[in-house]
Design a protein around this motif. Structure first.
Motif, PDB file in Angstrom:
ATOM      1  N   ALA A  16       0.839  -1.193   0.000  1.00  0.00           N
ATOM      2  CA  ALA A  16       0.000   0.000   0.000  1.00  0.00           C
ATOM      3  C   ALA A  16       0.875   1.244   0.000  1.00  0.00           C
ATOM      4  N   VAL A  23      -4.943   5.687   2.264  1.00  0.00           N
ATOM      5  CA  VAL A  23      -4.116   4.517   1.980  1.00  0.00           C
ATOM      6  C   VAL A  23      -4.625   3.843   0.712  1.00  0.00           C
ATOM      7  N   ARG A  24      -3.745   3.737  -0.275  1.00  0.00           N
ATOM      8  CA  ARG A  24      -4.095   3.183  -1.582  1.00  0.00           C
ATOM      9  C   ARG A  24      -3.511   1.788  -1.757  1.00  0.00           C
ATOM     10  N   ASP A  25      -4.260   0.949  -2.447  1.00  0.00           N
ATOM     11  CA  ASP A  25      -3.856  -0.429  -2.709  1.00  0.00           C
ATOM     12  C   ASP A  25      -2.848  -0.451  -3.856  1.00  0.00           C
ATOM     13  N   LEU A  56      -7.644   1.425  -0.107  1.00  0.00           N
ATOM     14  CA  LEU A  56      -7.622   0.117   0.535  1.00  0.00           C
ATOM     15  C   LEU A  56      -8.642   0.119   1.658  1.00  0.00           C
ATOM     16  N   ALA A  59      -8.167  -0.259   5.857  1.00  0.00           N
ATOM     17  CA  ALA A  59      -6.722  -0.218   6.091  1.00  0.00           C
ATOM     18  C   ALA A  59      -6.384   0.049   7.553  1.00  0.00           C
TER      19      ALA A  59
END
Length: 283
Positions: A16, A23-25, A56, A59
């Protein structure tokens, strides 16, 4: 500041990135934050694509794993702060002192530290951790060394002092290789966002201050260490270098050693804070 993380259960961590908007995947770009990802300019590519990556979900509820996948090598520098060398009864080294930890020492920032049977002198050591991004093979000069660094983490170089000093036959690694003896994280920050030689680092035990120093006091700089180590072996992407700890450890005689139930907190300015509890090691 861009934060690269690995979130989720042990062995199933999700890569991530948090560039400030959640929070990005990272899975559309990579299966993991490992040597292959770092070597392929993954951090830069991920920063450029961050806003287009999916958020995400959940997260905040996931375990925070080590921000890099299991490294091939964990290289540690001993007594790289003059005051720590002095409290250990030694002069500052004239060349870097190198020892190794087993890769399974590396765990997440909030994972428990397992106290092995017979261990009686467990010591804390907050350190600036350096993650290699591209292969460093017998580098020509110190000037090019930092171009091989992917980023930085907080690193806890846990030691068992009896095993290190009395049972290692003149070298240190027996006191360094126990499982869980190197929590790192909570996230990885790219090298171009960090002034590595101007970071405050500190530690506490059960809320009481222990270490408080700055990386400006290193005997050997990050750039010098990367160059120096590359003269003896090849550093691979994903390898971790622990750059030494400042004064304020139990080995100084000023503080008791750690025991089961103790809680250690450690931080490096701009790189986050870790917290671990000591528990008895499973058999």
């Amino acid at each position: 500041m861009t934060k690269f993380l690995r979130l989720g259960p042990v062995g199933s961590e999700i890569p991530a990135v948090d560039a400030g908007d959640g929070v990005r995947d990272l899975r559309p770009l990579t299966a993991d934050i490992d040597g292959a990802f770092l070597e392929s300019d993954g951090l830069r590519r991920a920063r450029a694509a961050a806003s287009d990556l999916p958020l995400l979900e959940g997260a905040a509820d996931l375990r925070v794993g080590a921000p890099i996948a299991r490294p091939g090598a964990v290289l540690c520098i001993g007594q790289n702060y003059a005051a720590h060398a002095a409290e250990s009864g030694n002069a500052a080294p004239t060349v870097p002192i190198l020892f190794f930890k087993h890769p399974n020492t590396v765990v997440g920032a909030f994972d428990d530290i397992h106290v092995p049977p017979r261990a009686g002198k467990i010591d804390w050591e907050v350190e600036l951790g350096v993650v290699i991004g591209t292969r460093a093979r017998y580098l020509d000069s110190v000037d090019v060394a930092l171009s091989h660094v992917a980023g930085y983490v907080v690193s806890h170089d846990v030691s068992e002092r009896t095993w290190q000093k009395d049972e290692s036959g003149g070298q240190w690694s027996k006191g360094e290789i126990a499982e869980t003896f190197n929590p790192i994280g909570p996230f990885l920050v790219p090298a171009d966002e960090v002034d590595a030689q101007n970071r405050r680092l500190w530690s506490t035990v059960n809320g009481e201050a222990r270490q408080d120093s700055t990386t400006a006091d290193m005997v050997f700089s990050v750039a010098f260490l990367v160059w120096h180590l590359s003269q003896y072996g090849v550093l691979d992407p994903g390898d971790l270098i622990n750059t030494g700890t400042p004064e304020g450890v139990a080995m100084s005689g000023r503080f008791p050693y750690l025991k089961v139930g103790d809680v250690v907190e450690l931080g490096v300015e701009g790189l986050g804070v870790m917290r671990q509890t000591l528990v008895s090691a499973p058999r």
